[in-house]
Design an enzyme around this catalytic site. Sequence first.
Site, short mmCIF file in Angstrom:
data_model
loop_
_atom_site.label_atom_id
_atom_site.label_comp_id
_atom_site.label_asym_id
_atom_site.label_seq_id
_atom_site.Cartn_x
_atom_site.Cartn_y
_atom_site.Cartn_z
N HIS A 123 -48.33 -54.37 -4.72
CA HIS A 123 -48.00 -53.80 -3.32
C HIS A 123 -46.80 -54.49 -2.81
CE1 HIS A 123 -49.24 -52.14 0.59
NE2 HIS A 123 -48.74 -53.38 1.06
N GLU A 124 -46.69 -55.81 -2.80
CA GLU A 124 -45.68 -56.49 -2.30
C GLU A 124 -44.46 -56.40 -3.23
OE1 GLU A 124 -46.07 -57.71 0.55
OE2 GLU A 124 -48.28 -57.58 0.68
N HIS A 153 -42.57 -53.22 -1.72
CA HIS A 153 -41.71 -53.73 -0.62
C HIS A 153 -40.55 -54.52 -1.03
CE1 HIS A 153 -44.61 -52.51 2.32
NE2 HIS A 153 -45.57 -53.55 2.25
#
Length: 451
Positions: free
Chosen positions: A22-23, A26
């Site tokens: 997920h990170e 980003h």
Amino acid sequence: MSDLIGSIWWMVVALGVLVTFHEFGHYWVARRCGVHVLRFSVGFGKPLWMRRNRRGTEFAVAAIPLGGYVKMLDEAEGEVPTARLSQAFNRKPVLQRIAVVAAGPIANLILCVALLWAMFVIGKQDYAPVVGQAEGIAAASGLRPGDRLLAVDERGVATWTDAAMALTAAAMDRHDPQLRVEDVSGRVQTRSLGLSQLPAGFDEANVAGQAGLRWQFALAPAQISDIAKGSAADGVLKPGDLITAVDGQPVRSADQVQPLVQQLGERGERGMIEVDREGARLALEIAPQRGQDADGKQVWRLGITLSSGQRPAFDAVQRYGVFGAVPMAFRETGRLTADSLGMMRRMLTGAASLKNISGPVTIAQVANASAKRGVDWFLYFLALLSLSLAIINLLPIPVLDGGHLLYYLIELVKGSPLSERAMAAGQYFGLAVLAGLMGLAFYNDILRLVT
């Protein structure tokens, strides 16, 4: 103790994988948009490990493994040197900011597809959706032992997991699903299962059982573990024999044996007990003996003890080739997404109980149970959790990615950012909602442990 350690370990592994992806979503898009990333952290709190790359980004693993974050250069977070203003997140065009924020949930969605693809290549083991016993609503609906479910309404079901999910959704909607079944003779027929007859407040975790339907795999086999000396079975039956019929009546589970033996004894006749003995089918004549149970009631017995039995080996495998697994992974992702969104809709409308919201304790327990079942089940669990993380993060709640996307979409339409006051109010609202959801999740976890 081993279950506790296993639950904690597999939860940390699962969350570590999902949060990292997920990170990274980003981080990767932020770098492509020219945003300087100050820190990439898996976990919160004090870093247990950290290193810095040549661009000045810190990569850290922190002590509390319940999430993570990517900290970017941003004037809202602190003073930014004039020379680096072009690398600040808040100075980027709104479409680029939308891309950076949306990249996290999209990364989880991509990971879900990849995990399901790997699962299908390895082969997802499960049980066939075959009826073992039908009573109550199931029997009244025309289901019979040996029926194999092929579809629930228009949804094809290849395993009992698929069937259970579809039946649960129908029960929550107070809908009588149309079941396409194949009976023991191979004929395909349609049955209407009257799930709307279930009482209010029914157990959503066991819809099939409350409708009187028991799956074939869940029935303990009628295998003899011990024989009492001097009993009717002594010298006739042997430990290890699998009872397949009593006086011509087929036996599919251990709990069918005693009622059939009782009927045979009440007729006062000798009968045939059919068994499977090391692969050989035998028919043995036997006469039950009269006795009394703990309440002094007359019963007829053979003098045998049936093994408690363990769950049988999986009998249904969904396996595809490297290329064939690709469309199946996308199809399963779509189906799981529809199921997840449908469950959220039902909880909002009151059709489903809020008890379905789970917290870290339940996640840890399911992670451990999935890991014990095998790599295929753990991949399925990771895929479902990754999908859930993507959906939750896209909810339009300030603090979550979806809340930030809502702000940027408003800015895109409005032509200017929201005021700091409006954004601050939204943040407080988002924190309150998130705290309420987390409190409910922990409450449900504790309630499950207590009950």
